[in-house]
Design a protein around this motif. Structure first.
Motif, PDB file in Angstrom:
ATOM      1  N   ALA A 216       0.863  -1.189   0.000  1.00 41.96           N
ATOM      2  CA  ALA A 216       0.000   0.000   0.000  1.00 41.96           C
ATOM      3  C   ALA A 216       0.894   1.232   0.000  1.00 41.96           C
ATOM      4  N   ASN A 217       0.300   2.389  -0.171  1.00 45.31           N
ATOM      5  CA  ASN A 217       1.074   3.632  -0.211  1.00 45.31           C
ATOM      6  C   ASN A 217       1.554   4.036   1.181  1.00 45.31           C
ATOM      7  N   TYR A 218       2.628   4.823   1.200  1.00 40.62           N
ATOM      8  CA  TYR A 218       3.112   5.378   2.468  1.00 40.62           C
ATOM      9  C   TYR A 218       1.973   6.103   3.193  1.00 40.62           C
ATOM     10  N   GLY A 219       1.874   5.889   4.474  1.00 46.08           N
ATOM     11  CA  GLY A 219       0.892   6.603   5.275  1.00 46.08           C
ATOM     12  C   GLY A 219      -0.485   5.966   5.316  1.00 46.08           C
ATOM     13  N   THR A 220      -0.708   4.876   4.548  1.00 43.89           N
ATOM     14  CA  THR A 220      -1.999   4.186   4.605  1.00 43.89           C
ATOM     15  C   THR A 220      -2.249   3.702   6.028  1.00 43.89           C
ATOM     16  N   PRO A 221      -3.433   3.955   6.598  1.00 42.84           N
ATOM     17  CA  PRO A 221      -3.700   3.558   7.990  1.00 42.84           C
ATOM     18  C   PRO A 221      -3.583   2.040   8.187  1.00 42.84           C
ATOM     19  N   VAL A 222      -3.055   1.652   9.331  1.00 45.08           N
ATOM     20  CA  VAL A 222      -3.004   0.256   9.743  1.00 45.08           C
ATOM     21  C   VAL A 222      -3.867   0.107  10.984  1.00 45.08           C
ATOM     22  N   LEU A 223      -4.782  -0.865  10.957  1.00 45.83           N
ATOM     23  CA  LEU A 223      -5.766  -1.030  12.022  1.00 45.83           C
ATOM     24  C   LEU A 223      -5.488  -2.292  12.838  1.00 45.83           C
ATOM     25  N   SER A 224      -5.876  -2.258  14.088  1.00 44.37           N
ATOM     26  CA  SER A 224      -5.805  -3.465  14.910  1.00 44.37           C
ATOM     27  C   SER A 224      -6.766  -4.508  14.344  1.00 44.37           C
ATOM     28  N   THR A 225      -6.325  -5.736  14.275  1.00 45.44           N
ATOM     29  CA  THR A 225      -7.168  -6.810  13.751  1.00 45.44           C
ATOM     30  C   THR A 225      -8.017  -7.465  14.838  1.00 45.44           C
ATOM     31  N   CYS A 226      -7.789  -7.098  16.109  1.00 47.19           N
ATOM     32  CA  CYS A 226      -8.401  -7.863  17.198  1.00 47.19           C
ATOM     33  C   CYS A 226      -8.557  -7.016  18.460  1.00 47.19           C
ATOM     34  N   TYR A 227      -9.270  -7.581  19.444  1.00 51.53           N
ATOM     35  CA  TYR A 227      -9.182  -7.097  20.809  1.00 51.53           C
ATOM     36  C   TYR A 227      -7.857  -7.620  21.348  1.00 51.53           C
ATOM     37  N   GLY A 228      -7.002  -6.743  21.836  1.00 51.41           N
ATOM     38  CA  GLY A 228      -5.698  -7.245  22.251  1.00 51.41           C
ATOM     39  C   GLY A 228      -4.919  -6.309  23.150  1.00 51.41           C
ATOM     40  N   TYR A 229      -3.828  -6.847  23.640  1.00 49.15           N
ATOM     41  CA  TYR A 229      -2.914  -6.151  24.551  1.00 49.15           C
ATOM     42  C   TYR A 229      -1.621  -5.871  23.795  1.00 49.15           C
ATOM     43  N   VAL A 230      -1.169  -4.627  23.800  1.00 48.55           N
ATOM     44  CA  VAL A 230       0.061  -4.253  23.101  1.00 48.55           C
ATOM     45  C   VAL A 230       1.257  -4.746  23.917  1.00 48.55           C
ATOM     46  N   GLU A 231       1.876  -5.832  23.435  1.00 49.14           N
ATOM     47  CA  GLU A 231       3.008  -6.412  24.152  1.00 49.14           C
ATOM     48  C   GLU A 231       4.334  -5.770  23.768  1.00 49.14           C
ATOM     49  N   LEU A 232       4.461  -5.383  22.492  1.00 47.28           N
ATOM     50  CA  LEU A 232       5.702  -4.770  22.033  1.00 47.28           C
ATOM     51  C   LEU A 232       5.396  -3.628  21.086  1.00 47.28           C
ATOM     52  N   ILE A 233       6.196  -2.583  21.179  1.00 48.64           N
ATOM     53  CA  ILE A 233       6.097  -1.479  20.230  1.00 48.64           C
ATOM     54  C   ILE A 233       7.470  -0.822  20.164  1.00 48.64           C
ATOM     55  N   GLY A 234       7.962  -0.621  18.958  1.00 52.57           N
ATOM     56  CA  GLY A 234       9.287  -0.034  18.815  1.00 52.57           C
ATOM     57  C   GLY A 234      10.007  -0.583  17.605  1.00 52.57           C
ATOM     58  N   TRP A 235      11.346  -0.579  17.679  1.00 54.93           N
ATOM     59  CA  TRP A 235      12.160  -0.935  16.516  1.00 54.93           C
ATOM     60  C   TRP A 235      12.652  -2.371  16.596  1.00 54.93           C
ATOM     61  N   ASN A 236      12.656  -3.037  15.427  1.00 52.21           N
ATOM     62  CA  ASN A 236      13.245  -4.358  15.258  1.00 52.21           C
ATOM     63  C   ASN A 236      14.023  -4.313  13.951  1.00 52.21           C
ATOM     64  N   ARG A 237      15.269  -4.793  13.936  1.00 49.93           N
ATOM     65  CA  ARG A 237      16.104  -4.618  12.730  1.00 49.93           C
ATOM     66  C   ARG A 237      15.543  -5.347  11.515  1.00 49.93           C
ATOM     67  N   TYR A 238      14.744  -6.393  11.746  1.00 54.67           N
ATOM     68  CA  TYR A 238      14.092  -7.082  10.629  1.00 54.67           C
ATOM     69  C   TYR A 238      12.768  -6.409  10.249  1.00 54.67           C
ATOM     70  N   GLY A 239      12.011  -6.020  11.247  1.00 59.80           N
ATOM     71  CA  GLY A 239      10.667  -5.493  11.007  1.00 59.80           C
ATOM     72  C   GLY A 239      10.548  -3.989  11.033  1.00 59.80           C
ATOM     73  N   GLY A 240      11.643  -3.288  11.336  1.00 62.43           N
ATOM     74  CA  GLY A 240      11.567  -1.834  11.434  1.00 62.43           C
ATOM     75  C   GLY A 240      10.670  -1.409  12.581  1.00 62.43           C
ATOM     76  N   TRP A 241       9.883  -0.351  12.371  1.00 65.84           N
ATOM     77  CA  TRP A 241       8.922   0.062  13.389  1.00 65.84           C
ATOM     78  C   TRP A 241       7.781  -0.961  13.387  1.00 65.84           C
ATOM     79  N   ARG A 242       7.630  -1.645  14.506  1.00 64.08           N
ATOM     80  CA  ARG A 242       6.665  -2.743  14.551  1.00 64.08           C
ATOM     81  C   ARG A 242       5.868  -2.722  15.859  1.00 64.08           C
ATOM     82  N   ILE A 243       4.702  -3.384  15.796  1.00 63.25           N
ATOM     83  CA  ILE A 243       3.809  -3.510  16.950  1.00 63.25           C
ATOM     84  C   ILE A 243       3.422  -4.978  17.089  1.00 63.25           C
ATOM     85  N   GLY A 244       3.409  -5.469  18.310  1.00 64.04           N
ATOM     86  CA  GLY A 244       2.960  -6.834  18.589  1.00 64.04           C
ATOM     87  C   GLY A 244       1.789  -6.816  19.551  1.00 64.04           C
ATOM     88  N   ILE A 245       0.679  -7.430  19.151  1.00 66.56           N
ATOM     89  CA  ILE A 245      -0.555  -7.399  19.947  1.00 66.56           C
ATOM     90  C   ILE A 245      -1.012  -8.825  20.237  1.00 66.56           C
TER      91      ILE A 245
END
Length: 358
Positions: A216-245
């Motif tokens: 998708a284009n830069y800036g396209t919104p990314v939505l949560s797929t579920c009811y969840g708890y944010v366990e990780l948020i930040g940088w990963n050298r493989y995933g870049g800026w990433r979120i784990g729920i």
């Protein structure tokens, strides 16, 4: 002590008989209602917040799905918690199948008789939940004290985190009905994807692609797929800026290569399906800030913890299902909007029809 125990059991029966447990109900809503009543009853008896019992039950249901409690016991179980015999009867008990409450207590097992039948049965929902709740309450009812008891029970740090995180989701929404899922990209934006799970990846060492790339284009919104708890948020050298729920089914939803996060979103937050969590980017494959090494896309993966290890599975079929559901929901909404617009445009026709129907 005996009088106190009788009062506890009497209170239990009064509470439970008011709302009988329909373990044979095929309707999922009724089953969830029955479970919730069980959890809340145990909270009344022991003081342990019901959300921890619900989280333990859901964790075991998903982590040990291959075990069929109904077939093993010959009974129909409503709950899925299966207490190890060494913990139930006591580690030094010569009879691992002991059902006598007095001898179980002598050997420091956790098994208790909650339904008054004279047996502490590890295949009885009432006995199991009351025994586990009593175990969790032994060191106190504060969050850290209950976490410590969950550790004493499972002896695995990841399990402690998963269960307490699931409990926080239940505590936030105060319901067991948290099965809704959403496609991670709003339908009105341009995007494309196909099944890329298992493809070879070479950067950082030969490995497989553990997810689906949604371009998708830069800036396209990314939505949560579920009811969840944010366990990780930040940088990963493989995933870049990433979120784990983490969701209540013990699935870990991984969103990577983001351009950025929703302002204010942080580790420990609880989200629901459709909540904005970030935007599409091309971050990753290097130190913090690396971007532009590949076209912008969302890498979406799902992982599950089985009690011993974490493994990925193909999210593509789920993404197709959620996309289809989102499209049908959009069509129904559009149809209702057209219907409402038609009635507004032709008020005389609408009122005449109502009079005729009356």
């Amino acid at each position: 002590m005996m009088v106190k125990s009788c009062k506890i059991l009497l209170s239990f029966f009064l509470l439970f008989s008011a709302f009988p447990c329909s373990v044979d109900a095929s309707d999922k809503d009724q089953e969830a209602s029955d479970k919730l009543h069980l959890y809340e009853t145990m909270e009344t008896l022991t003081g342990v917040p019901w959300v921890y019992l619900a989280a333990m039950d859901q964790y075991e249901k998903n982590a040990h799905a291959a075990k069929n409690k109904k077939e093993k016991s010959g009974k129909k179980r409503l709950t899925s918690i299966e207490v190890p015999s060494s913990l139930w009867a006591g580690r030094i008990n010569p009879d691992p199948d002991d059902r006598v409450p007095e001898s179980i207590a002598f050997f420091q097992g956790i098994g208790k008789d909650a339904n008054g039948d004279g047996k502490a049965d590890p295949q009885d929902d009432l006995d199991v939940l009351y025994s586990v709740a009593s175990f969790l309450a032994q060191k106190g009812l504060k969050e850290e004290q209950i976490r410590e008891r969950i550790w004493d029970y499972y002896k695995h740090p990841t399990t402690v985190d998963v269960i307490t995180h699931i409990a926080k989701i239940y505590a936030r929404y105060q319901t067991l009905h948290l099965e809704e899922r959403r496609f991670p990209i709003p339908l009105q934006y341009n995007y494309t994807y196909h099944n890329t799970w298992g493809d070879r990846r070479g950067w950082g060492g030969l490995r497989i692609h553990e997810g689906t790339d949604i371009f998708a284009n830069y800036g396209t919104p990314v939505l949560s797929t579920c009811y969840g708890y944010v366990e990780l948020i930040g940088w990963n050298r493989y995933g870049g800026w990433r979120i784990g729920i983490r969701d209540v089914n013990n699935n870990y939803h991984y969103f990577a290569h983001l351009n950025g996060f929703r302002k204010g979103l942080k580790k420990g937050d609880v989200v629901k399906p459709g909540d904005l969590i970030g935007s599409v980017g091309s971050s990753g494959y290097g130190p913090p800030g690396t971007a532009g090494k590949f076209p912008p896309h969302l890498h979406y993966g799902i992982y599950k913890f089985n009690g011993k290890s974490t493994y990925s599975f193909d999210p593509y079929p789920l993404l197709k299902k959620w996309e289809r559901q989102a499209y049908l929901k959009w069509k129904r909404k559009k149809r209702r909007h057209r219907s409402a617009s038609s009635e507004t445009t032709h008020p005389i026709h609408s009122s005449t029809k109502k009079k005729h129907d009356g």
